[in-house]
Design an enzyme around this catalytic site. Structure first.
Site, PDB file in Angstrom:
ATOM      1  N   THR A  18       0.820  -1.210   0.000  1.00 53.57           N
ATOM      2  CA  THR A  18       0.000   0.000   0.000  1.00 53.57           C
ATOM      3  C   THR A  18       0.855   1.262   0.000  1.00 53.57           C
ATOM      4  O   THR A  18       0.397   2.321  -0.392  1.00 53.57           O
ATOM      5  CB  THR A  18      -0.935   0.034   1.224  1.00 53.57           C
ATOM      6  OG1 THR A  18      -0.161  -0.198   2.401  1.00 53.57           O
ATOM      7  CG2 THR A  18      -2.013  -1.027   1.115  1.00 53.57           C
ATOM      8  N   ARG A  22       8.419  -2.968   1.420  1.00 52.44           N
ATOM      9  CA  ARG A  22       8.920  -3.098   2.788  1.00 52.44           C
ATOM     10  C   ARG A  22       9.356  -4.535   3.041  1.00 52.44           C
ATOM     11  O   ARG A  22       8.606  -5.468   2.780  1.00 52.44           O
ATOM     12  CB  ARG A  22       7.855  -2.683   3.806  1.00 52.44           C
ATOM     13  CG  ARG A  22       7.488  -1.214   3.723  1.00 52.44           C
ATOM     14  CD  ARG A  22       6.409  -0.842   4.714  1.00 52.44           C
ATOM     15  NE  ARG A  22       5.940   0.526   4.503  1.00 52.44           N
ATOM     16  CZ  ARG A  22       4.925   1.078   5.129  1.00 52.44           C
ATOM     17  NH1 ARG A  22       4.257   0.380   6.024  1.00 52.44           N
ATOM     18  NH2 ARG A  22       4.567   2.325   4.871  1.00 52.44           N
ATOM     19  N   ASP A 277       5.040   8.898  14.106  1.00 56.78           N
ATOM     20  CA  ASP A 277       5.631   7.586  13.836  1.00 56.78           C
ATOM     21  C   ASP A 277       7.001   7.719  13.184  1.00 56.78           C
ATOM     22  O   ASP A 277       7.606   8.788  13.163  1.00 56.78           O
ATOM     23  CB  ASP A 277       4.688   6.751  12.974  1.00 56.78           C
ATOM     24  CG  ASP A 277       4.602   7.250  11.539  1.00 56.78           C
ATOM     25  OD1 ASP A 277       4.758   8.464  11.318  1.00 56.78           O
ATOM     26  OD2 ASP A 277       4.382   6.422  10.631  1.00 56.78           O
ATOM     27  N   ASP A 279       8.240   7.867  10.117  1.00 60.60           N
ATOM     28  CA  ASP A 279       8.495   8.864   9.073  1.00 60.60           C
ATOM     29  C   ASP A 279       7.637  10.111   9.228  1.00 60.60           C
ATOM     30  O   ASP A 279       7.565  10.942   8.326  1.00 60.60           O
ATOM     31  CB  ASP A 279       8.299   8.254   7.686  1.00 60.60           C
ATOM     32  CG  ASP A 279       6.880   7.748   7.430  1.00 60.60           C
ATOM     33  OD1 ASP A 279       6.182   7.443   8.415  1.00 60.60           O
ATOM     34  OD2 ASP A 279       6.480   7.665   6.269  1.00 60.60           O
ATOM     35  N   ASP A 281       4.432  10.684   9.347  1.00 61.69           N
ATOM     36  CA  ASP A 281       3.178  10.915   8.636  1.00 61.69           C
ATOM     37  C   ASP A 281       1.961  10.503   9.462  1.00 61.69           C
ATOM     38  O   ASP A 281       0.832  10.847   9.118  1.00 61.69           O
ATOM     39  CB  ASP A 281       3.162  10.237   7.262  1.00 61.69           C
ATOM     40  CG  ASP A 281       3.243   8.721   7.314  1.00 61.69           C
ATOM     41  OD1 ASP A 281       3.464   8.165   8.411  1.00 61.69           O
ATOM     42  OD2 ASP A 281       3.111   8.078   6.249  1.00 61.69           O
ATOM     43  N   THR A 344      -8.065   1.741   1.432  1.00 61.41           N
ATOM     44  CA  THR A 344      -6.924   2.080   2.275  1.00 61.41           C
ATOM     45  C   THR A 344      -5.704   2.372   1.407  1.00 61.41           C
ATOM     46  O   THR A 344      -5.450   1.684   0.430  1.00 61.41           O
ATOM     47  CB  THR A 344      -6.624   0.931   3.255  1.00 61.41           C
ATOM     48  OG1 THR A 344      -7.747   0.768   4.133  1.00 61.41           O
ATOM     49  CG2 THR A 344      -5.383   1.197   4.067  1.00 61.41           C
ATOM     50  N   GLU A 364      -8.029   5.508   9.648  1.00 57.40           N
ATOM     51  CA  GLU A 364      -8.101   5.060  11.032  1.00 57.40           C
ATOM     52  C   GLU A 364      -6.751   4.671  11.598  1.00 57.40           C
ATOM     53  O   GLU A 364      -6.574   4.591  12.806  1.00 57.40           O
ATOM     54  CB  GLU A 364      -9.072   3.875  11.151  1.00 57.40           C
ATOM     55  CG  GLU A 364      -8.837   2.721  10.188  1.00 57.40           C
ATOM     56  CD  GLU A 364      -7.584   1.912  10.460  1.00 57.40           C
ATOM     57  OE1 GLU A 364      -7.270   1.704  11.652  1.00 57.40           O
ATOM     58  OE2 GLU A 364      -6.936   1.498   9.490  1.00 57.40           O
ATOM     59  N   SER A 365      -5.772   4.451  10.726  1.00 54.89           N
ATOM     60  CA  SER A 365      -4.443   4.022  11.159  1.00 54.89           C
ATOM     61  C   SER A 365      -3.573   5.214  11.535  1.00 54.89           C
ATOM     62  O   SER A 365      -2.393   5.261  11.228  1.00 54.89           O
ATOM     63  CB  SER A 365      -3.782   3.183  10.072  1.00 54.89           C
ATOM     64  OG  SER A 365      -3.779   3.876   8.837  1.00 54.89           O
ATOM     65  N   ARG A 496      -6.683  -7.531   9.741  1.00 52.41           N
ATOM     66  CA  ARG A 496      -7.241  -6.419  10.503  1.00 52.41           C
ATOM     67  C   ARG A 496      -8.767  -6.557  10.502  1.00 52.41           C
ATOM     68  O   ARG A 496      -9.386  -6.713   9.451  1.00 52.41           O
ATOM     69  CB  ARG A 496      -6.836  -5.076   9.906  1.00 52.41           C
ATOM     70  CG  ARG A 496      -5.326  -4.858   9.841  1.00 52.41           C
ATOM     71  CD  ARG A 496      -5.022  -3.365   9.698  1.00 52.41           C
ATOM     72  NE  ARG A 496      -3.674  -3.080   9.266  1.00 52.41           N
ATOM     73  CZ  ARG A 496      -2.573  -3.135  10.018  1.00 52.41           C
ATOM     74  NH1 ARG A 496      -2.677  -3.530  11.279  1.00 52.41           N
ATOM     75  NH2 ARG A 496      -1.395  -2.824   9.529  1.00 52.41           N
TER      76      ARG A 496
END
Length: 543
Positions: A18, A22, A277, A279, A281, A344, A364-365, A496
């Protein structure tokens, strides 16, 4: 030019999630791994000769090494100029700001966002396009396609470049400008918020505790809060970015930011607590004895938007990701403006923002942002809250409770089942999809199922269709159960489960969320057979 052509072969699994690619640090440290992906970016973009890019990251382990590699590859591929943050430091929202202000072709961001850092932690890389936002799916799909067929990459044989001195120079014919990572961003914030009002509020003895979790938000918060706004020294804690984030899990939520919550629960608590967090954002807002949910934070910012100079003319619309609670929708209805529901991933907000259809947006994250850049923005959200506090003269808890009294409370929680077997997770989602046609009209948790589907999004700007974005069970009373597999993990799969229930009765607003949602929680686990298919009886993280 000392360009070298290095022969290579594809690695499997270099598909961006997303928000970029990573993996564990050890994966990125494999010979050719990072280089393959970077070359795939350049190849997917076509001819990058003459282009100017931004480059930086959150300072996590492997950041400096990767910056040097990318600079040399950019030079070898004919990039005209790279603007790199001093020390390789540049937050994700800061990068978006630099791209937009200087009208760059795009930028490369090195971060695994809220994932842990250090030699045994995670690393990440993503490409942002010329509007400052994450690359859309057509670009990330093109990058992935290149990773599957790559046979060579180009890299300069030049020595490492000095990225610790703010100055301009050249690397193998390419201009490298090392910039202050905070300056452009701080200038933009002063255009959006009433710094005089916030400074007066602080001068009158009000206090903030900002926990940067030893990540990249620290330099931004120190310069803006303690420098420009005059908050007392020490208002920002853990403000120096460290390669392992000082052992912190750089995810601002009640599970990992426990020290901040303890300070806001204390007798001598500051007026507001905040965290960002890895980075910078994402953000978390905490009042005295109250953690503000990200969904509520978005709705409250939208409801009070006009107190900030940059938003005094009002909002064109509000956008939220599908799993985010419907609290913002209620505000949009009251304001008479559109509310958009997207998949998302911040990239889905980009078209709405570019087209002027939405002004503020959130997930929401713990991600909130607006049309000032094309990324979610942790420091921006904290400044918005400070502006609201300064303008209203009220405390965080008072603002939240008044919001619930006016609009109703959306009880909300997310249950994460992390590191589960990927095959089991896929089976679970497949089984859920197979049940969708039989659920409408049935009873779950003493509620009638009104809609059951796999969320699909038709972009109102470009007409693109994104399918299989999460299974939704929506009840006649507006309650919801949502299931998604996360695209941000690096090991196994993360399921989730999102739970939401609306309550208009003010006398019930103080009910603990897990209690208010208890029947939905039980139903969500039974319907998906979570314990049976994954072996997990309880979630790893509850937020």
């Amino acid at each position: 030019m000392s360009t070298q052509t290095i022969q290579t072969q594809p690695f499997t699994g270099q598909k961006p999630g997303t928000s970029g690619l990573r993996k564990k640090v050890g994966v990125f440290q494999q010979r050719h791994y990072l280089e393959n992906f970077v070359q795939a970016i350049f190849d997917a973009l076509g001819d990058v000769k003459g282009k100017t890019l931004a480059l930086g990251g959150d300072g996590r382990y492997h950041n400096r090494v990767a910056v040097q590699t990318i600079l040399k590859m950019a030079a070898a591929n004919g990039v005209a100029k790279v603007m790199v943050g001093k020390g390789g430091i540049l937050s994700t929202p800061g990068t978006s700001c630099v791209i937009r202000k200087h009208k760059l072709s795009g930028g490369i961001i090195l971060s695994a966002s809220h994932n842990p850092g250090g030699p045994d932690g995670d690393f990440g890389i993503k490409y942002n396009i010329d509007n400052g936002g994450p690359a859309p799916e057509k670009v990330t799909d093109a990058i992935f396609a290149k990773t599957e067929t790559i046979t060579r990459y180009l890299i300069s044989g030049a020595l490492d470049y000095d990225i610790d001195t703010i100055a301009s120079g050249t690397l193998d014919g390419m201009t490298v400008e090392v910039i202050d990572p905070v300056a452009d961003y701080a200038e933009l914030m002063q255009q959006l918020f009433d710094f005089n009002a916030i400074k007066t509020w602080l001068d009158n003895g009000h206090r903030i505790r900002y926990d940067a979790l030893s990540a990249v938000g620290g330099p931004y918060a120190i310069e803006i809060l303690e420098g420009l706004l005059g908050a007392p020294k020490g208002s920002v804690v853990n403000g120096i970015p460290l390669e392992d984030f000082g052992g912190h899990h750089p995810d601002p939520n009640p599970v990992y930011a426990t020290d901040l919550i303890e300070h806001l629960d204390a007798a001598d608590a500051p007026d507001i607590g905040a965290a960002s967090d890895g980075d910078a954002d994402r953000n978390m807002i905490v009042g005295r004895k109250l953690v503000v949910t990200p969904s509520d934070s978005l709705a409250i910012i939208a409801a009070h938007a006009t107190v900030a100079p940059g938003y005094k003319s009002g909002l064109a619309g509000i956008a939220r990701s599908m799993p985010t609670s419907q609290a913002a929708d209620v505000v949009a209805k009251a304001l008479g403006i559109p509310a958009y529901e997207t998949p998302t991933g911040w990239k889905f907000f980009g078209n709405l923002l570019d087209a002027g259809k939405a002004t503020v947006c959130g997930e929401e994250s713990y991600g909130t942002g607006s049309n000032h850049i094309r990324e979610k923005d942790g420091v921006w959200a904290v400044l918005f809250w400070l502006n609201i506090l300064a303008a209203t003269g009220k405390g965080v808890a008072e603002i939240v409770e008044e919001h619930w009294a006016k609009f109703g409370r959306h009880f909300y929680s997310r249950h994460d089942f992390e590191g589960i077997d990927t095959d089991a997770a896929n089976t679970l989602m497949s089984d859920l999809r197979g049940k969708l046609t039989t659920l409408v009209g049935t009873q779950l948790a003493n509620r009638t199922v009104q809609l059951a589907d796999d969320f699909a999004y038709l972009d109102p700007v470009d007409g693109s269709l994104s399918q299989k974005q999460g299974v939704r069970i929506i009840f006649a009373d507006g309650s919801r159960i949502i299931y998604r597999l996360s695209g941000t993990g690096t090991e196994g799969a993360t399921l989730r489960v999102y739970l939401e229930s609306y309550e208009a009765d003010v006398t019930r607003h103080a009910t603990p969320p897990q209690e208010a949602l208890a029947d939905l929680i039980t139903a969500s686990r039974e319907l998906a057979r979570i314990a049976e298919l994954t072996g997990r009886k309880e979630p790893t993280v509850v937020t």
